[in-house]
Motif scaffolding. Structure first.
Motif, PDB file in Angstrom:
ATOM      1  N   TYR A 191       0.828  -1.203   0.000  1.00 23.69           N
ATOM      2  CA  TYR A 191       0.000   0.000   0.000  1.00 23.69           C
ATOM      3  C   TYR A 191       0.862   1.252   0.000  1.00 23.69           C
ATOM      4  N   GLU A 192       1.926   1.237   0.787  1.00 22.96           N
ATOM      5  CA  GLU A 192       2.810   2.403   0.847  1.00 22.96           C
ATOM      6  C   GLU A 192       3.466   2.665  -0.503  1.00 22.96           C
ATOM      7  N   TYR A 193       3.946   1.610  -1.147  1.00 24.89           N
ATOM      8  CA  TYR A 193       4.589   1.771  -2.454  1.00 24.89           C
ATOM      9  C   TYR A 193       3.599   2.343  -3.471  1.00 24.89           C
ATOM     10  N   LEU A 194       2.368   1.878  -3.426  1.00 23.03           N
ATOM     11  CA  LEU A 194       1.349   2.388  -4.341  1.00 23.03           C
ATOM     12  C   LEU A 194       1.064   3.861  -4.084  1.00 23.03           C
ATOM     13  N   TYR A 195       1.015   4.236  -2.831  1.00 24.53           N
ATOM     14  CA  TYR A 195       0.766   5.637  -2.482  1.00 24.53           C
ATOM     15  C   TYR A 195       1.886   6.549  -2.960  1.00 24.53           C
ATOM     16  N   GLU A 196       3.123   6.056  -2.937  1.00 25.71           N
ATOM     17  CA  GLU A 196       4.275   6.903  -3.215  1.00 25.71           C
ATOM     18  C   GLU A 196       4.802   6.776  -4.644  1.00 25.71           C
ATOM     19  N   ALA A 197       4.282   5.859  -5.441  1.00 25.11           N
ATOM     20  CA  ALA A 197       4.799   5.628  -6.789  1.00 25.11           C
ATOM     21  C   ALA A 197       4.417   6.756  -7.749  1.00 25.11           C
ATOM     22  N   ARG A 198       5.369   7.141  -8.584  1.00 29.70           N
ATOM     23  CA  ARG A 198       5.105   8.145  -9.616  1.00 29.70           C
ATOM     24  C   ARG A 198       4.679   7.491 -10.929  1.00 29.70           C
ATOM     25  N   ASN A 199       5.199   6.296 -11.188  1.00 28.98           N
ATOM     26  CA  ASN A 199       4.858   5.554 -12.401  1.00 28.98           C
ATOM     27  C   ASN A 199       4.551   4.112 -12.024  1.00 28.98           C
ATOM     28  N   ILE A 200       3.467   3.576 -12.543  1.00 31.57           N
ATOM     29  CA  ILE A 200       3.061   2.208 -12.227  1.00 31.57           C
ATOM     30  C   ILE A 200       2.947   1.410 -13.522  1.00 31.57           C
ATOM     31  N   VAL A 201       3.567   0.231 -13.533  1.00 32.14           N
ATOM     32  CA  VAL A 201       3.515  -0.679 -14.672  1.00 32.14           C
ATOM     33  C   VAL A 201       2.849  -1.969 -14.216  1.00 32.14           C
ATOM     34  N   ILE A 202       1.709  -2.314 -14.792  1.00 32.47           N
ATOM     35  CA  ILE A 202       0.979  -3.534 -14.451  1.00 32.47           C
ATOM     36  C   ILE A 202       1.148  -4.528 -15.599  1.00 32.47           C
ATOM     37  N   ALA A 203       1.676  -5.719 -15.292  1.00 30.29           N
ATOM     38  CA  ALA A 203       1.957  -6.710 -16.338  1.00 30.29           C
ATOM     39  C   ALA A 203       1.480  -8.093 -15.914  1.00 30.29           C
ATOM     40  N   GLY A 204       0.863  -8.791 -16.859  1.00 26.33           N
ATOM     41  CA  GLY A 204       0.495 -10.181 -16.622  1.00 26.33           C
ATOM     42  C   GLY A 204      -0.628 -10.372 -15.637  1.00 26.33           C
ATOM     43  N   TYR A 205      -1.484  -9.364 -15.518  1.00 25.40           N
ATOM     44  CA  TYR A 205      -2.562  -9.474 -14.548  1.00 25.40           C
ATOM     45  C   TYR A 205      -3.825  -8.845 -15.099  1.00 25.40           C
ATOM     46  N   SER A 206      -4.932  -9.587 -15.058  1.00 25.86           N
ATOM     47  CA  SER A 206      -6.230  -9.046 -15.456  1.00 25.86           C
ATOM     48  C   SER A 206      -7.132  -9.048 -14.234  1.00 25.86           C
ATOM     49  N   LEU A 207      -7.897  -7.986 -14.073  1.00 23.90           N
ATOM     50  CA  LEU A 207      -8.763  -7.884 -12.893  1.00 23.90           C
ATOM     51  C   LEU A 207      -9.818  -8.976 -12.911  1.00 23.90           C
ATOM     52  N   PRO A 208     -10.003  -9.675 -11.791  1.00 26.17           N
ATOM     53  CA  PRO A 208     -10.964 -10.771 -11.733  1.00 26.17           C
ATOM     54  C   PRO A 208     -12.401 -10.263 -11.775  1.00 26.17           C
ATOM     55  N   PRO A 209     -13.352 -11.117 -12.189  1.00 27.40           N
ATOM     56  CA  PRO A 209     -14.751 -10.689 -12.292  1.00 27.40           C
ATOM     57  C   PRO A 209     -15.474 -10.623 -10.963  1.00 27.40           C
ATOM     58  N   GLU A 210     -14.924 -11.241  -9.881  1.00 24.11           N
ATOM     59  CA  GLU A 210     -15.643 -11.284  -8.616  1.00 24.11           C
ATOM     60  C   GLU A 210     -15.673  -9.931  -7.936  1.00 24.11           C
ATOM     61  N   PRO A 211     -16.576  -9.736  -6.982  1.00 23.86           N
ATOM     62  CA  PRO A 211     -16.681  -8.458  -6.268  1.00 23.86           C
ATOM     63  C   PRO A 211     -15.392  -8.120  -5.527  1.00 23.86           C
ATOM     64  N   PRO A 212     -15.139  -6.836  -5.286  1.00 25.28           N
ATOM     65  CA  PRO A 212     -13.908  -6.421  -4.607  1.00 25.28           C
ATOM     66  C   PRO A 212     -13.690  -7.074  -3.253  1.00 25.28           C
ATOM     67  N   ARG A 213     -14.750  -7.362  -2.524  1.00 28.46           N
ATOM     68  CA  ARG A 213     -14.582  -7.948  -1.197  1.00 28.46           C
ATOM     69  C   ARG A 213     -13.960  -9.337  -1.285  1.00 28.46           C
ATOM     70  N   VAL A 214     -14.044  -9.979  -2.435  1.00 21.88           N
ATOM     71  CA  VAL A 214     -13.498 -11.327  -2.589  1.00 21.88           C
ATOM     72  C   VAL A 214     -12.019 -11.275  -2.954  1.00 21.88           C
ATOM     73  N   SER A 215     -11.621 -10.323  -3.769  1.00 23.44           N
ATOM     74  CA  SER A 215     -10.260 -10.272  -4.283  1.00 23.44           C
ATOM     75  C   SER A 215      -9.415  -9.246  -3.547  1.00 23.44           C
ATOM     76  N   ARG A 216      -8.421  -9.713  -2.785  1.00 30.49           N
ATOM     77  CA  ARG A 216      -7.510  -8.808  -2.092  1.00 30.49           C
ATOM     78  C   ARG A 216      -6.653  -8.047  -3.101  1.00 30.49           C
ATOM     79  N   ARG A 217      -6.342  -8.689  -4.229  1.00 30.63           N
ATOM     80  CA  ARG A 217      -5.527  -8.016  -5.247  1.00 30.63           C
ATOM     81  C   ARG A 217      -6.279  -6.826  -5.835  1.00 30.63           C
TER      82      ARG A 217
END
Length: 325
Positions: free
Chosen positions: A282-308
């Motif tokens: 969480y800290e890294y996400l808050y402080e990052a200036r550039n974010i690169v997301i690779a090899g990951y697609s958001l799951p269809p389940e509700p947010p409460r199910v997926s910690r990612r």
């Protein structure tokens, strides 16, 4: 999460899913390719034909034989397999307990799966190792005088990236500062406690005792005081000793891979080391200036199910200049 003054400023943050490891390894012999979730069970079934090491074929046969659901084993994804197996086992134990007497427990079933997953992923190899090394050298090598401000968050268990970083940095710098270099070599404490690589579900080369691992899922937390000064471990399972071992251990040994399988409810916030890693994420996400997301697609389940998904939804956008996918 700590105050802004105590958080690391991040230039480029990579967030890697299973597709990243698959892409790094695909295009070669199947046994060298890191499997996607949907491919795990077929790969486990194929292991039944192996002659060495003997425990692999035996564990693979047990996992398929004890599978309770009616859907074919080999076409089931690993996450679906575990979710359904636990659900079916608990249902049968509740309404027909005699059927579970004398049979192995769900924890023993998960133990086999953990070791088989570690075995499969330990065989994965990058298709172009030199390209992987060049990328990591450019963004993650750094020096003592000029430490890199780039970091990686990964949901993967494999060690494709780790093995390169560990050639340049200590395990304590790569992972976290209280991991031992081996079962007998205690860590050197670091002044800079900002891991290069956050492995949010554990790693196949992390070890703890089988007894400690069993407690994570089977016993109530009794800790009423935090055991660290840098993050809150109150009401957490605290593993006193974690170490590195690149050899794949067997289900019969007294040590086990420290990985959190894809359970319906992952106990990440009740285990001190994983609370620590997710807090840093969480800290890294808050402080990052550039974010690169690779090899990951958001799951269809509700947010409460997926910690990612929850992790990606909760961070502040104020510092981010660019997001690449």
């Amino acid at each position: 999460m700590r105050t802004e003054a105590n958080r690391r400023k991040i230039n480029r943050l990579y967030i890697l899913g299973a597709g990243a490891s698959y892409a790094l390894t695909q295009g070669q012999t199947e046994s060298l390719v890191a499997p996607l979730d949907i491919q795990f069970c077929q790969r486990i079934k194929d292991l039944q034909q192996r002659t060495r090491p003997k425990w692999v074929a035996a564990a693979a046969r047990r996992v398929e034989k004890e599978y309770l659901h009616h859907v074919d084993f080999q076409i089931t994804g690993l996450e679906e397999l575990i979710r359904q197996q636990i659900s079916d086992y608990e249902f049968i134990a509740a309404i027909h307990p005699r059927r579970t007497r004398g049979k192995r427990t769900k924890e023993e079933y998960l133990n086999d799966l953990n070791h088989l997953a570690a075995y499969l992923l330990s065989r994965a190899r990058a298709r172009d190792q030199s390209l992987l090394e060049k990328w990591l050298e450019k963004y993650l090598k750094g020096t003592e005088k000029r430490a890199t401000r780039n970091r990686i968050i990964t949901f993967n268990y494999d060690t494709l990236i780790d093995n390169v970083l560990l050639n340049w940095h200590s395990p304590q710098h790569v992972y976290f500062d209280n991991i031992w270099s081996s079962s007998t070599k205690s860590p050197t404490r670091l002044a800079d406690r900002y891991p290069l690589l956050l492995k949010l579900h554990g790693s196949i080369n992390w070890r703890c005792s089988e007894e400690e691992y069993a407690k994570l899922f089977n016993s109530a937390v009794t800790t009423d005081e935090s055991k660290t000064t840098t993050y809150n471990t109150k009401d957490c399972h605290y593993i006193d000793k974690m170490w590195i071992n690149n050899r794949v251990c067997t289900p019969e040994e007294q040590e086990t891979p420290l990985i959190i399988p894809p359970l319906p409810q992952k106990p990440i916030t009740s285990i001190a080391i994983f609370r620590y890693l997710w807090t840093y994420a969480y800290e890294y996400l808050y402080e990052a200036r550039n974010i690169v997301i690779a090899g990951y697609s958001l799951p269809p389940e509700p947010p409460r199910v997926s910690r990612r998904l929850q992790l990606l939804r909760e961070w502040s956008h104020e510092q981010v200049k660019q997001v690449f996918t």
